[in-house]
Design a protein around this motif. Structure first.
Motif, short mmCIF file in Angstrom:
data_model
loop_
_atom_site.label_atom_id
_atom_site.label_comp_id
_atom_site.label_asym_id
_atom_site.label_seq_id
_atom_site.Cartn_x
_atom_site.Cartn_y
_atom_site.Cartn_z
N PRO A 80 -34.17 -4.20 -89.16
CA PRO A 80 -33.30 -3.67 -90.22
C PRO A 80 -32.84 -2.25 -89.89
O PRO A 80 -33.53 -1.51 -89.19
N LEU A 81 -31.67 -1.90 -90.38
CA LEU A 81 -31.17 -0.55 -90.23
C LEU A 81 -31.80 0.35 -91.29
O LEU A 81 -31.76 0.03 -92.48
N GLU A 82 -32.41 1.45 -90.85
CA GLU A 82 -33.01 2.40 -91.79
C GLU A 82 -31.89 3.29 -92.33
O GLU A 82 -31.61 4.38 -91.81
N VAL A 83 -31.25 2.81 -93.38
CA VAL A 83 -30.05 3.47 -93.91
C VAL A 83 -30.35 4.88 -94.41
O VAL A 83 -29.60 5.83 -94.15
N ALA A 84 -31.45 5.04 -95.15
CA ALA A 84 -31.78 6.35 -95.73
C ALA A 84 -31.99 7.40 -94.63
O ALA A 84 -31.52 8.54 -94.75
N ALA A 85 -32.69 7.02 -93.56
CA ALA A 85 -32.95 7.97 -92.48
C ALA A 85 -31.66 8.34 -91.76
O ALA A 85 -31.42 9.51 -91.43
N LEU A 86 -30.80 7.35 -91.52
CA LEU A 86 -29.52 7.63 -90.87
C LEU A 86 -28.64 8.49 -91.75
O LEU A 86 -27.99 9.43 -91.28
N ASP A 87 -28.63 8.20 -93.04
CA ASP A 87 -27.84 8.98 -93.98
C ASP A 87 -28.28 10.45 -93.98
O ASP A 87 -27.46 11.37 -93.94
N VAL A 134 -20.66 -0.02 -83.87
CA VAL A 134 -21.45 -1.20 -84.20
C VAL A 134 -22.42 -1.53 -83.08
O VAL A 134 -22.12 -1.32 -81.90
N GLY A 135 -23.59 -2.02 -83.45
CA GLY A 135 -24.56 -2.48 -82.47
C GLY A 135 -24.10 -3.78 -81.86
O GLY A 135 -23.88 -4.76 -82.55
N GLU A 136 -23.93 -3.78 -80.54
CA GLU A 136 -23.42 -4.97 -79.85
C GLU A 136 -24.53 -6.00 -79.65
O GLU A 136 -25.72 -5.69 -79.71
N PHE A 146 -14.82 6.97 -89.94
CA PHE A 146 -15.83 6.29 -89.12
C PHE A 146 -16.66 5.37 -90.00
O PHE A 146 -17.10 5.77 -91.08
N VAL A 147 -16.89 4.16 -89.53
CA VAL A 147 -17.82 3.23 -90.18
C VAL A 147 -18.93 2.96 -89.18
O VAL A 147 -18.68 2.60 -88.02
N VAL A 148 -20.18 3.15 -89.61
CA VAL A 148 -21.34 2.91 -88.76
C VAL A 148 -22.00 1.63 -89.25
O VAL A 148 -22.53 1.58 -90.37
N ALA A 149 -21.97 0.59 -88.44
CA ALA A 149 -22.43 -0.74 -88.85
C ALA A 149 -23.58 -1.21 -87.95
O ALA A 149 -23.52 -1.05 -86.73
N ASP A 150 -24.59 -1.82 -88.56
CA ASP A 150 -25.73 -2.29 -87.79
C ASP A 150 -25.35 -3.37 -86.79
O ASP A 150 -25.83 -3.40 -85.67
N GLY A 151 -24.45 -4.28 -87.16
CA GLY A 151 -24.04 -5.34 -86.26
C GLY A 151 -25.23 -6.16 -85.80
O GLY A 151 -26.09 -6.54 -86.60
N LEU A 152 -25.31 -6.43 -84.51
CA LEU A 152 -26.39 -7.25 -83.96
C LEU A 152 -27.46 -6.41 -83.26
O LEU A 152 -28.32 -6.95 -82.58
N SER A 153 -27.41 -5.09 -83.44
CA SER A 153 -28.45 -4.23 -82.90
C SER A 153 -28.53 -2.94 -83.68
O SER A 153 -27.83 -1.96 -83.37
N ALA A 154 -29.38 -2.92 -84.70
CA ALA A 154 -29.61 -1.67 -85.42
C ALA A 154 -30.23 -0.62 -84.48
O ALA A 154 -30.05 0.59 -84.68
N THR A 155 -30.92 -1.08 -83.46
CA THR A 155 -31.51 -0.17 -82.48
C THR A 155 -30.44 0.71 -81.84
O THR A 155 -30.64 1.91 -81.63
N ALA A 156 -29.29 0.11 -81.53
CA ALA A 156 -28.20 0.88 -80.92
C ALA A 156 -27.70 1.96 -81.86
O ALA A 156 -27.40 3.08 -81.44
N ILE A 157 -27.59 1.65 -83.13
CA ILE A 157 -27.12 2.63 -84.11
C ILE A 157 -28.10 3.77 -84.27
O ILE A 157 -27.73 4.95 -84.27
N VAL A 158 -29.38 3.45 -84.36
CA VAL A 158 -30.40 4.47 -84.53
C VAL A 158 -30.40 5.44 -83.34
O VAL A 158 -30.53 6.65 -83.52
N ARG A 159 -30.23 4.92 -82.14
CA ARG A 159 -30.32 5.76 -80.95
C ARG A 159 -29.03 6.52 -80.64
O ARG A 159 -29.07 7.64 -80.14
N HIS A 160 -27.87 5.91 -80.90
CA HIS A 160 -26.64 6.45 -80.33
C HIS A 160 -25.56 6.86 -81.32
O HIS A 160 -24.62 7.56 -80.92
N ALA A 161 -25.63 6.43 -82.57
CA ALA A 161 -24.53 6.71 -83.49
C ALA A 161 -24.33 8.22 -83.71
O ALA A 161 -23.21 8.73 -83.61
#
Length: 281
Positions: free
Chosen positions: A81-88, A203-205, A142-157
């Protein structure tokens, strides 16, 4: 074994084969157990699964275990899951305004089974974005979307957004939309709701066996529901081991300038940036 068998002369038939078999089973200590492989040096240049070696007709145990680990990492990236609160909180700490949204897919299993639901905002999110639309329409959202890899968003967004902001000084940027259970087309609806001239969706690819954290950027000019993939540009494999943040941000800035001149993205818009030279020059 008879005495005559035990004392068979080495010149007799079969003795040469027996001696060769002993040599294979008990190799000379001076000879390496594993012959050097000319392919092995190539592994320094790619994470692709090459030069894995073999044990008889099979892969060595180390290669099989590495494959199992890579497969598990890819599966974890899809389901995490994408940790929305932490990213926010991280985005706000860097001075970005944010809005949180959700697709029509209520949970991860639904998202994976129903791609169509991940392409549209749920009613509450759509109403929230419309209410938060700036009085003066932003050039870019900008829209930041978890897609198929929330890991990618957490590390690189976040590092990518910081690099992009440095290169878009002449653009008015609206709030960053953090979207959960979201697919690419959701960015068009989010951009339309906020009145943006353009939307860039991060988006996480889909994970690969050597890249569970690859991030993609999808750019759409004049976003609205119903845009097709042919009307978007994609910048793929953004991560330190792939396309570096700075180069990805520069490519995005160049495409945005081209989209503003052309009034369109997609097949009509080409990336005219000069490709980097392999020798670093």
């Amino acid at each position: 074994m008879s005495g005559s068998d035990a004392s068979r002369d080495a010149s007799e038939p079969g003795a040469e084969g027996t001696a060769h078999a002993r040599e294979l089973l008990v190799p000379d200590a001076a000879r390496p157990l594993v012959e050097p492989d000319a392919w092995t040096a190539l592994r320094a240049f790619t994470p692709a699964r090459i030069a894995l070696g073999r044990t008889g007709a099979s892969q060595p145990t180390s290669a099989q275990l590495a494959f199992g680990l890579a497969h598990a990492q890819a599966r974890d990236a899809v389901h995490a899951p994408l940790e929305v609160a932490a990213l926010d909180a991280a985005l706000r700490a860097e001075g970005f305004d944010t809005l949180v949204a959700h697709s029509r897919a209520a949970d991860r299993p639904t998202y994976l089974r129903r791609p169509d639901l991940g392409r549209r905002l749920d009613d509450a999110s759509l109403a929230r974005l419309r209410a938060a639309a700036p009085a003066q329409a932003p050039d870019l959202v900008f829209v930041v979307a978890d897609g198929l890899s929330a890991t990618a968003i957490v590390r690189h967004a976040l590092p990518l957004l910081l690099a992009a902001r440095e290169r878009l000084a002449g653009w008015s940027i609206g709030p960053v939309v953090i979207a959960a259970q979201a697919r690419v087309a959701l960015g068009d609806e989010a951009g339309e709701a906020l009145g943006a001239r353009a939307v860039a969706l991060l988006v996480g690819e889909r994970p690969g066996l050597s890249s569970p954290d690859s991030l993609g950027i999808y750019l759409t000019w004049a976003p609205r529901v119903g845009r097709t993939d042919a009307e978007r540009n994609c910048i793929s494999n953004v991560r330190p081991e792939g396309l570096a943040y700075g180069r990805a941000a520069a490519t995005l800035a160049g495409l945005l300038e081209g989209a503003r001149r052309l009034g369109a993205t997609g097949v009509s818009l080409k990336d005219e940036a000069e490709a980097p030279r392999l020798d670093g020059g």
